[in-house]
Enzyme design. Structure first.
Site, PDB file in Angstrom:
ATOM      1  N   GLY A 160      -4.855   2.291   0.465  1.00  0.00           N
ATOM      2  CA  GLY A 160      -3.784   1.939  -0.459  1.00  0.00           C
ATOM      3  C   GLY A 160      -3.832   2.687  -1.772  1.00  0.00           C
ATOM      4  CD  GLN A 190       4.938  -5.559   4.555  1.00  0.00           C
ATOM      5  OE1 GLN A 190       5.260  -5.695   3.385  1.00  0.00           O
ATOM      6  NE2 GLN A 190       3.684  -5.677   4.965  1.00  0.00           N
ATOM      7  NE  ARG A 206      -0.871  -5.229   5.748  1.00  0.00           N
ATOM      8  CZ  ARG A 206      -1.263  -4.656   4.618  1.00  0.00           C
ATOM      9  NH1 ARG A 206      -0.847  -5.108   3.448  1.00  0.00           N
ATOM     10  NH2 ARG A 206      -2.074  -3.617   4.629  1.00  0.00           N
ATOM     11  CE1 TYR A 221       4.304 -13.032  -1.758  1.00  0.00           C
ATOM     12  CE2 TYR A 221       3.167 -11.442  -0.366  1.00  0.00           C
ATOM     13  CZ  TYR A 221       3.521 -11.904  -1.623  1.00  0.00           C
ATOM     14  OH  TYR A 221       3.086 -11.235  -2.741  1.00  0.00           O
TER      15      TYR A 221
END
Length: 374
Positions: free
Chosen positions: A331, A101, A235, A188
Site C-alpha cells: 500500500g 472495489q 476482501r 463497513y
C-alpha cells in the site's frame, strides 16, 4: 532473498498477470466535486502504477448513502461511470488489469454526508465507536467527526442493497473495469452484518452466524451473476487480538474469529470466486495472523489468495514460498513509488510517503512522486 518469485506470471480468472505485485485499495479522496466524480488526476495516478500485476481501486461507494468520508468517488451516476472510463482506459493502455472495489460504509458515516442529512444505515441502530469519519467543512476543507447514530435497515431495504451491489457491478463493467472486489472488511457495511457486535437483528439477517453471513452470501451471488465468478474478489480483515489499536478495524473483534472467517470463506469457495483478499492489521508491532488460520484459509479456498498489511518484500516472498499467498499487496510503498515493481526487481531505494498529502488535495503527494532516476 529470491525476489524473482514475485515476478512470475500468475493466472487470475481469465487474466495472465505479469507479476504477483498488487496495488491494493487506497483511499486518496481526490474525486471532483460536486458529485464525487473520478477525474483526469485519478487516471494519471492509476496509470503511473500500472506496472503492478493487478490493481484494485480505492473504495468506491455503490450509492450516496454508502459514503463515509469526504471526496471519495462513487460508481452510481452516469458522470461517475464516465470518469472511471478515463481511469480504465489509461490503465489498459499501459497493459494493466484493474478491478473496482465496491464499498458501502454503513454506520461509519455522518449525517452531513448522507442524502437529505438523514441518519446512516446499518444492520442495527448501534453507533460506531473508536473511529472517526471525515466531513467537508468548506471547499477543499474538512475535519474529523464522530459517526452519527445509524438507523436499522428494514428487511426489504437489506434486499434492495443486495441489488444495489449488483447494479454497481454492472456500472463497473460499463466503466471498463476488468472485474470487481466487494469490500467486506474494516467494520463497513458487510462486516457490520457479519459481526455479532454490530448486528443485533432478529430477522433472517441476524442471530446465528449463518444468518449474519446471509447478506455476504446474497451479495456475492448477485454480483457474481453480473460479472462472472472469475472476475470477482472479496476482501476481509480478520482481527484476532483486541488491542488499543483496534480502532483500525472499528472494534469488530469476533468472539471466535477463526470460525467466523473460515465459515465466510467457505461461502466464497461455494460460489467459486477468483480471489480472496486478506487485509492484516497494519499498525506498528501489529500481530501476524495465526499460522493455523493461514493454513485453514488455504485448505478452505481454492482460488487466488492475496495478502496486504504493511508487507515488506521479504515477508511477501516468504508467504508465497510457504504457499499461503499467491499475490502480495503493497500500500504505502505504492503510493510513494509509482515504479514500485521495478524498484523491487532492482533493489533500488524507495521514496518515503508524505503523510500530510494522503487524503484530499491536489497533485502534490499524489502524482508527483518521482520514478527512480539512478
Amino acid at each position: 532473498m529470491n525476489t524473482s518469485i514475485l515476478f512470475q506470471n500468475v493466472k487470475l480468472g481469465p487474466f495472465e498477470l505479469k507479476n504477483r505485485i498488487v496495488l491494493p485499495p487506497l483511499t486518496r479522496s481526490r474525486s471532483t466535486q460536486p458529485g464525487n466524480i473520478p477525474n483526469d488526476l485519478m487516471a494519471t495516478y492509476y496509470g503511473q502504477r500500472s506496472g503492478a500485476g493487478f490493481m484494485v481501486t480505492e473504495g468506491t461507494q455503490i450509492e450516496p448513502r454508502g459514503q463515509g468520508y469526504a471526496w471519495t468517488p462513487g460508481i452510481y451516476s452516469p458522470e461517475q461511470i464516465a470518469g472511471w472510463k478515463k481511469v480504465t482506459e489509461t490503465v489498459h493502455k499501459e497493459g494493466g488489469v484493474i478491478f473496482a472495489q465496491l464499498w458501502h460504509v454503513g454506520r461509519v458515516s455522518h449525517t452531513t454526508l448522507q442524502p437529505g442529512g438523514g441518519a446512516p444505515v446499518a444492520p442495527s441502530a448501534i453507533q460506531a465507536k473508536a473511529v472517526k469519519v471525515f466531513i467537508e467543512t468548506g471547499p477543499g476543507q474538512g475535519t474529523l467527526a464522530d459517526p452519527s447514530v445509524p438507523r436499522e435497515l428494514t428487511t426489504a431495504e437489506v434486499k434492495e442493497l443486495v441489488q444495489l451491489y449488483a447494479q454497481a457491478a454492472r456500472n463497473a463493467l460499463e466503466a471498463g473495469f476488468d472485474g470487481v472486489e466487494i469490500h467486506c472488511a474494516n467494520g463497513y457495511l458487510v462486516n457490520q452484518f457479519i459481526s455479532a457486535h454490530s448486528n443485533k437483528r432478529t430477522d433472517e439477517y441476524g442471530g446465528s452466524l449463518a444468518n449474519r453471513l446471509r447478506f455476504l452470501r446474497e451479495i456475492v451471488e448477485a454480483v457474481s451473476a453480473v460479472v462472472g465468478n472469475d472476475r470477482l474478489g472479496v476482501r476481509f480483515a480478520p482481527l484476532f487480538e483486541s488491542t488499543t489499536e483496534e480502532r483500525v478495524y472499528l472494534g469488530l473483534v469476533e468472539e471466535d474469529p477463526h470460525q467466523t472467517y473460515i465459515s465466510a470463506i467457505k461461502i466464497l469457495e461455494e460460489v467459486g470466486i477468483a480471489y480472496l483478499s486478506l487485509a492484516e492489521a497494519d499498525w506498528e508491532n501489529a500481530p501476524d495472523l495465526p499460522e493455523m488460520f493461514r493454513k485453514a484459509v488455504r485448505e478452505a479456498f481454492s482460488g487466488r489468495i492475496l495478502y496486504a498489511g504493511k508487507y515488506t518484500v521479504e515477508k511477501g516472498v516468504r508467504m508465497v514460498e510457504l504457499g499461503y499467498a499467491d499475490l502480495i499487496a503493497f500500500g504505502r510503498p505504492f503510493i510513494a513509488n509509482p515504479d514500485l515493481p521495478q524498484r523491487i526487481a532492482n533493489n533500488w531505494p524507495l521514496n518515503q510517503v508524505d503523510p500530510s498529502s494522503m487524503y484530499g488535495g491536489t497533485e502534490k503527494g499524489y502524482i508527483d512522486y518521482p520514478r527512480y532516476a539512478g
